[in-house]
Design an enzyme around this catalytic site. Sequence first.
Site, PDB file in Angstrom:
ATOM      1  N   SER A   1       0.830  -1.212   0.000  1.00 29.84           N
ATOM      2  CA  SER A   1       0.000   0.000   0.000  1.00 29.84           C
ATOM      3  C   SER A   1       0.858   1.252   0.000  1.00 29.84           C
ATOM      4  O   SER A   1       1.974   1.264   0.541  1.00 29.84           O
ATOM      5  CB  SER A   1      -0.855  -0.007   1.269  1.00 29.84           C
ATOM      6  OG  SER A   1      -1.503   1.226   1.432  1.00 29.84           O
TER       7      SER A   1
ATOM      8  N   TYR B   1      -1.718  -0.080  10.261  1.00 29.83           N
ATOM      9  CA  TYR B   1      -1.980  -0.759   8.987  1.00 29.83           C
ATOM     10  C   TYR B   1      -0.763  -0.626   8.064  1.00 29.83           C
ATOM     11  O   TYR B   1      -0.271  -1.605   7.505  1.00 29.83           O
ATOM     12  CB  TYR B   1      -3.230  -0.159   8.326  1.00 29.83           C
ATOM     13  CG  TYR B   1      -3.415  -0.589   6.899  1.00 29.83           C
ATOM     14  CD1 TYR B   1      -3.806  -1.883   6.589  1.00 29.83           C
ATOM     15  CD2 TYR B   1      -3.176   0.304   5.847  1.00 29.83           C
ATOM     16  CE1 TYR B   1      -3.951  -2.279   5.271  1.00 29.83           C
ATOM     17  CE2 TYR B   1      -3.329  -0.091   4.531  1.00 29.83           C
ATOM     18  CZ  TYR B   1      -3.713  -1.380   4.250  1.00 29.83           C
ATOM     19  OH  TYR B   1      -3.847  -1.776   2.940  1.00 29.83           O
TER      20      TYR B   1
ATOM     21  N   LYS C   1       2.026  -3.582   6.538  1.00 29.79           N
ATOM     22  CA  LYS C   1       2.354  -3.779   5.116  1.00 29.79           C
ATOM     23  C   LYS C   1       3.858  -3.622   4.886  1.00 29.79           C
ATOM     24  O   LYS C   1       4.467  -4.362   4.120  1.00 29.79           O
ATOM     25  CB  LYS C   1       1.558  -2.798   4.253  1.00 29.79           C
ATOM     26  CG  LYS C   1       0.061  -3.076   4.234  1.00 29.79           C
ATOM     27  CD  LYS C   1      -0.236  -4.343   3.451  1.00 29.79           C
ATOM     28  CE  LYS C   1      -1.674  -4.768   3.526  1.00 29.79           C
ATOM     29  NZ  LYS C   1      -1.933  -6.027   2.800  1.00 29.79           N
TER      30      LYS C   1
HETATM   31  N1  UFG Z   1     -13.176  11.398   2.523  1.00 30.61           N
HETATM   32  C1  UFG Z   1     -14.126  12.384   2.753  1.00 30.61           C
HETATM   33  N2  UFG Z   1     -15.331  12.001   3.223  1.00 30.61           N
HETATM   34  C2  UFG Z   1     -15.662  10.699   3.472  1.00 30.61           C
HETATM   35  C3  UFG Z   1     -14.690   9.701   3.233  1.00 30.61           C
HETATM   36  C4  UFG Z   1     -13.457  10.094   2.758  1.00 30.61           C
HETATM   37  O1  UFG Z   1     -13.869  13.564   2.538  1.00 30.61           O
HETATM   38  O2  UFG Z   1     -16.790  10.430   3.908  1.00 30.61           O
HETATM   39  C5  UFG Z   1     -11.876  11.804   2.004  1.00 30.61           C
HETATM   40  C6  UFG Z   1     -10.738  11.415   2.914  1.00 30.61           C
HETATM   41  O3  UFG Z   1     -10.517  12.390   3.899  1.00 30.61           O
HETATM   42  C7  UFG Z   1      -9.583  11.296   1.911  1.00 30.61           C
HETATM   43  C8  UFG Z   1     -10.261  10.834   0.625  1.00 30.61           C
HETATM   44  O4  UFG Z   1     -11.646  11.105   0.790  1.00 30.61           O
HETATM   45  O5  UFG Z   1      -9.028  12.538   1.697  1.00 30.61           O
HETATM   46  C9  UFG Z   1     -10.082   9.365   0.369  1.00 30.61           C
HETATM   47  O6  UFG Z   1     -10.468   8.641   1.522  1.00 30.61           O
HETATM   48  P1  UFG Z   1     -10.644   7.071   1.555  1.00 30.61           P
HETATM   49  O7  UFG Z   1     -11.030   6.708   2.945  1.00 30.61           O
HETATM   50  O8  UFG Z   1     -11.524   6.630   0.440  1.00 30.61           O
HETATM   51  O9  UFG Z   1      -9.190   6.533   1.209  1.00 30.61           O
HETATM   52  P2  UFG Z   1      -7.794   6.818   1.947  1.00 30.61           P
HETATM   53  O10 UFG Z   1      -6.997   7.684   1.018  1.00 30.61           O
HETATM   54  O11 UFG Z   1      -7.943   7.273   3.336  1.00 30.61           O
HETATM   55  O12 UFG Z   1      -7.270   5.327   2.047  1.00 30.61           O
HETATM   56  C10 UFG Z   1      -6.577   4.737   1.020  1.00 30.61           C
HETATM   57  C11 UFG Z   1      -6.763   3.229   1.054  1.00 30.61           C
HETATM   58  C12 UFG Z   1      -6.106   2.635   2.283  1.00 30.61           C
HETATM   59  C13 UFG Z   1      -4.690   3.124   2.377  1.00 30.61           C
HETATM   60  C14 UFG Z   1      -4.639   4.627   2.392  1.00 30.61           C
HETATM   61  C15 UFG Z   1      -3.259   5.171   2.448  1.00 30.61           C
HETATM   62  O13 UFG Z   1      -8.132   2.895   1.051  1.00 30.61           O
HETATM   63  O14 UFG Z   1      -6.107   1.227   2.176  1.00 30.61           O
HETATM   64  O15 UFG Z   1      -5.240   5.092   1.182  1.00 30.61           O
HETATM   65  O16 UFG Z   1      -3.292   6.451   3.004  1.00 30.61           O
HETATM   66  F1  UFG Z   1      -4.109   2.675   3.507  1.00 30.61           F
END
Ligand code: UFG
Length: 324
Positions: free
Chosen positions: A117, A141, A145
Amino acid sequence: MPKRILVTGGAGYIGSHTVKRLLERGYAVTVLDNMENGNPLPFDVDFVEADIGDTPKVREILEGREIDAVVHFAASAQVAESVRDPRKYYRNNVLAGMGLLDGLMDAGVDKIVFSSSCATYGVPDAIPIDEGETQVPINPYGWTKLFFERILRDYDAAYGLRSVSLRYFNAAGADEDGEIGEMHDPETHVIPILLEVALGKRPGFSVFGTDYDTRDGSCIRDYVHVTDLADAHIAALEYLFKGGRTDAFNLGTGDGISVLELVDAVERITGKKLKVAMEARRPGDPAVLVADNRKAREILGWVPEKSSLDNIVETAWKWHSRKV
Ligand code: UFG
């Protein structure tokens, strides 16, 4: 005889899309999944319900079926949960994963493709992120990894187990046939949440942070279509079958999309106006994560051809709206 691939976590989101592509490409596939996070697969495949940490079982599967290589997805994968319950993450992602490796080595299987990841990079020093970036994760997490990547490197040096670690950026979208898609419980990922708002299953969408140092103040991520990710696993297997050495590759498009741009795309593609609230930052979110994907392009010959924002949202919408 086609090569037979064992896919751990093959009933999960990225795993199921990879199983489908492997079957389409003529590989024989065995899925190993404990169904803790998986969903039943809608196509015919050799399926074993068991845990990757059950080494005798893994050895029995590998020896009984003459497996040529393993693609290892099975893991716990929620960042916030890993902060609350790190024990679960170290146990499932490191300890059970080591049990899988014991089974592999006992059975003489010497090739593995591993789901890593971009979370292994933590807060990067430079954007786009290349594979040489320092890896200092900011949550358990990410550490699990990174530890497993390290284990794989050491196991190659000592035991000749060759591996490819694929560092995914933000997996998104769904199979173009609408047969499989993204389904987590609880759902924390931004695109499924937006689509659930469009479907009326949630009252509204919260943008987590509008004061980041980005073009519109919201977080920027590199969304890559799950079918492109699936194809990268096949490219990585082919690389290992041709004698490729142990290595790690970023899988992203190189293009960043902001949360507000996602909202616009979802409104345009679904034709629904979403109720959107601007909220505080979510702890632990880096402002920008975008991949430098040149290494995967050059060495694996991988091209993320299905990862346009519209295709990601359209395929995800087809899947989510079908479930109603
Ligand atoms: N976000 C919102 N509102 C929501 C959900 C998410 O604004 O209701 C934003 C988050 O703050 C982030 C973006 O959308 O800026 C993406 O969020 P996600 O939760 O979809 O994904 P992440 O980037 O947090 O997570 C991804 C992968 C993980 C990995 C991570 C690494 O899903 O497995 O990137 O940082 F670990």
